[in-house]
Design a protein around this motif. Structure first.
Motif, PDB file in Angstrom:
ATOM      1  N   UNK A  21       0.821  -1.213   0.000  1.00 33.94           N
ATOM      2  CA  UNK A  21       0.000   0.000   0.000  1.00 33.94           C
ATOM      3  C   UNK A  21       0.854   1.261   0.000  1.00 33.94           C
ATOM      4  N   UNK A  22       0.292   2.328  -0.552  1.00 38.16           N
ATOM      5  CA  UNK A  22       0.924   3.655  -0.492  1.00 38.16           C
ATOM      6  C   UNK A  22       0.183   4.466   0.578  1.00 38.16           C
ATOM      7  N   UNK A  23       0.965   5.119   1.441  1.00 38.04           N
ATOM      8  CA  UNK A  23       0.381   5.805   2.598  1.00 38.04           C
ATOM      9  C   UNK A  23       0.671   7.305   2.521  1.00 38.04           C
ATOM     10  N   UNK A  24      -0.388   8.115   2.675  1.00 41.47           N
ATOM     11  CA  UNK A  24      -0.235   9.566   2.754  1.00 41.47           C
ATOM     12  C   UNK A  24      -0.147   9.955   4.224  1.00 41.47           C
ATOM     13  N   UNK A  45       8.134   1.784   3.685  1.00 37.70           N
ATOM     14  CA  UNK A  45       6.839   1.850   3.019  1.00 37.70           C
ATOM     15  C   UNK A  45       6.788   3.070   2.107  1.00 37.70           C
ATOM     16  N   UNK A  46       6.088   2.942   0.973  1.00 37.77           N
ATOM     17  CA  UNK A  46       5.944   4.047   0.024  1.00 37.77           C
ATOM     18  C   UNK A  46       4.998   5.095   0.613  1.00 37.77           C
ATOM     19  N   UNK A  47       5.537   6.272   0.941  1.00 36.03           N
ATOM     20  CA  UNK A  47       4.738   7.311   1.588  1.00 36.03           C
ATOM     21  C   UNK A  47       4.894   8.656   0.905  1.00 36.03           C
ATOM     22  N   UNK A  48       3.927   9.533   1.148  1.00 36.78           N
ATOM     23  CA  UNK A  48       3.996  10.928   0.765  1.00 36.78           C
ATOM     24  C   UNK A  48       3.664  11.774   1.976  1.00 36.78           C
ATOM     25  N   UNK A  49       4.035  13.048   1.939  1.00 39.17           N
ATOM     26  CA  UNK A  49       3.855  13.939   3.087  1.00 39.17           C
ATOM     27  C   UNK A  49       2.857  15.040   2.731  1.00 39.17           C
ATOM     28  N   UNK A 111      -8.858  14.247  -0.930  1.00 41.91           N
ATOM     29  CA  UNK A 111      -8.638  14.657  -2.323  1.00 41.91           C
ATOM     30  C   UNK A 111      -7.242  14.245  -2.796  1.00 41.91           C
ATOM     31  N   UNK A 112      -6.238  14.501  -1.957  1.00 38.28           N
ATOM     32  CA  UNK A 112      -4.862  14.131  -2.318  1.00 38.28           C
ATOM     33  C   UNK A 112      -4.732  12.611  -2.402  1.00 38.28           C
ATOM     34  N   UNK A 113      -5.352  11.913  -1.463  1.00 36.05           N
ATOM     35  CA  UNK A 113      -5.271  10.441  -1.488  1.00 36.05           C
ATOM     36  C   UNK A 113      -5.776   9.887  -2.809  1.00 36.05           C
ATOM     37  N   UNK A 114      -6.910  10.404  -3.257  1.00 39.31           N
ATOM     38  CA  UNK A 114      -7.523   9.895  -4.486  1.00 39.31           C
ATOM     39  C   UNK A 114      -6.729  10.321  -5.714  1.00 39.31           C
ATOM     40  N   UNK A 115      -6.416  11.607  -5.807  1.00 44.31           N
ATOM     41  CA  UNK A 115      -5.763  12.112  -7.023  1.00 44.31           C
ATOM     42  C   UNK A 115      -4.324  11.627  -7.175  1.00 44.31           C
ATOM     43  N   UNK A 119      -3.378   4.753  -0.767  1.00 44.08           N
ATOM     44  CA  UNK A 119      -4.383   3.831  -0.263  1.00 44.08           C
ATOM     45  C   UNK A 119      -4.974   4.275   1.072  1.00 44.08           C
ATOM     46  N   UNK A 120      -4.129   4.860   1.928  1.00 45.48           N
ATOM     47  CA  UNK A 120      -4.587   5.264   3.261  1.00 45.48           C
ATOM     48  C   UNK A 120      -3.984   6.604   3.653  1.00 45.48           C
ATOM     49  N   UNK A 121      -4.639   7.250   4.608  1.00 43.84           N
ATOM     50  CA  UNK A 121      -4.146   8.485   5.214  1.00 43.84           C
ATOM     51  C   UNK A 121      -3.755   8.156   6.647  1.00 43.84           C
TER      52      UNK A 121
END
Length: 443
Positions: A21-24, A45-49, A111-115, A119-121
């Motif tokens: 999964x990718x995690x925001x 884990x693949x994450x964004x900030x 919005x950021x999660x979808x665009x 997968x999760x916040x």
């Protein structure tokens, strides 16, 4: 050392996500969210900030944004930022600044999660946050869901730090020399949560030094209790809620047999917006006359003879709709009326269709709600009858009286009570040359 094992164990135990999964990550810059960021980075884990600037603390807010942006850059992570006019939003929606900030950030995170394909916040709430949330809920009044406070996972939101207390987070940040920024508003008692944290929790900890652990255990029990209650409510719902096209029916006798009565009826009616006070009014009125109404923000409940009928609000009155010879179909409330002409002089017994002598129609016809004083001559009869009396004789539910489409000729005479009975004056005869077929379709 970072508490990596406990972190991974908690993720696995709570089934928060899988490695693919990718995690925001929601990162404010404070010690909680920064520690969470380092923990995620450490386990690969693949994450964004994601960072929200609420424009509430002037230079300090800009400092936080710059710090998180630099941290994400140094760690080689995608960074997303937005700015909100939080006070304006709060004023426009007549809510508190805290509530406005909550609404704004959760909407933007999703919005950021979808665009961006996450997968999760992930939110950096911990055990002390959970304690404070339960205390706030208890103070304001709450149901069972409020007793378990913050859950580790709810839909696309995960809280992977709920295994840690605030003290453990502070110790981990200190031991690992992790930099962070401090939100000065955390020291203010202008906010309810801060008052609980700074003025209430310390006294409770004097009584129970293991307060966080005790609350964590209680919260787990309450969560299980809610799950059990939901299972029981679902069983009862499947048994006594009769879903029809015109509303949801619950027999009053079934309500009377509920035990515990108020709790179960509240859970059954909660999805329709009815609060505890209204539920109590309903229980106090089980033997009231038919026609007694109860309202939520979205629905109304009506005592109709032996049933409690739940329907959406504002569906009782629909503006007049006009039908011309060229009209093929027309919408009316939640229904649809279609019209076609035929030279085949044939009548069929079908309540949802009216076979009308077209030569007697004066266009435009009107499709409207029932009005007080309406009369018609029911098919097969000779004398006029009040539509209200016809509804009573046919035991038409009260809420349907005001939503049933009435087809009216250009001369003011009723042609058809849609789905029930047409007027005898417009029946087919041996002299009929053309038939107008009206059909009711319930959406």
């Amino acid at each position: 050392m970072l508490p990596l094992k406990q972190f991974q164990d908690f993720i696995e135990q709570q089934k928060l996500f899988v490695r693919e999964n990718r995690i925001l990550l929601a990162v404010s810059g404070g010690k909680d969210s920064v520690l969470m960021l380092h923990l995620f980075k450490a386990i690969g884990v693949d994450v964004g900030v994601a960072h929200c600037n609420f424009n509430l603390r002037a230079d300090e807010a800009q400092r936080d944004e710059s710090y998180v942006a630099l941290l994400a850059k140094n760690l080689g992570l995608p960074f997303y930022v937005t700015h909100f006019d939080t006070k304006k939003y709060a004023a426009e929606n007549k809510i508190s600044t805290q509530m406005a900030a909550r609404d704004l950030r959760y909407t933007w995170f999703e919005e950021i999660r979808i665009t961006k394909g996450y997968d999760y916040i992930a939110l950096a709430q911990h055990q002390n946050d959970a304690v404070e949330t339960v205390l706030i809920n208890l103070t304001r009044g709450t149901g069972i869901s409020g007793l378990h406070g913050i859950l580790p996972k709810r839909e696309r939101l995960i809280r992977p730090l709920l295994f840690l207390t605030r003290k453990q987070i502070e110790e981990s940040v200190t031991i690992n020399n992790i930099d962070f920024v401090e939100d000065s508003s955390n020291a203010s008692t202008n906010y309810t949560r801060n008052k609980i944290r700074l003025q209430v929790v310390p006294h409770l900890q004097e009584i129970n030094p293991n307060l966080e652990k005790t609350f964590a255990e209680n919260i787990a029990r309450f969560a299980e209790l809610e799950t059990f209650l939901n299972l029981q409510v679902n069983k009862i719902e499947n048994k006594i809620l009769n879903k029809r096209h015109d509303g949801i029916y619950i027999e009053l006798e079934e309500i009377a047999r509920l035990n515990p009565q108020k709790l179960l009826l509240y859970e059954l009616l909660k999805p329709f917006g009815f609060g505890e006070n209204v539920v109590q009014e309903i229980l106090d009125s089980l033997k009231a006359l038919s026609g007694t109404h109860f309202f939520s923000s979205t629905h109304q409940a009506i005592i109709n003879r032996r049933d409690l009928v739940i329907v959406e609000k504002n569906t009782s009155v629909t503006s007049n709709q006009f039908i011309h010879p060229t009209t093929e179909k027309i919408a009316f409330a939640n229904d649809e009326i279609s019209l076609k002409f035929t030279d085949d002089i044939k009548f069929e017994i079908d309540l949802n269709r009216a076979f009308v002598n077209a030569d007697k129609l004066i266009f435009p016809l009107v499709l409207r709600n029932w009005q007080n004083g309406d009369k018609f001559i029911p098919l097969g009869m000779r004398n006029p009858k009040k539509v209200s009396d016809y509804f009573i004789d046919e035991k038409v539910p009260l809420h349907l009286k005001s939503t049933t489409p009435i087809l009216v000729n250009g001369n003011g005479e009723i042609v058809w009570i849609a789905g029930m009975r047409q007027d005898n004056r417009y029946k087919l005869t041996t002299a009929t040359k053309k038939v107008a077929i009206f059909e009711l379709k319930i959406k």
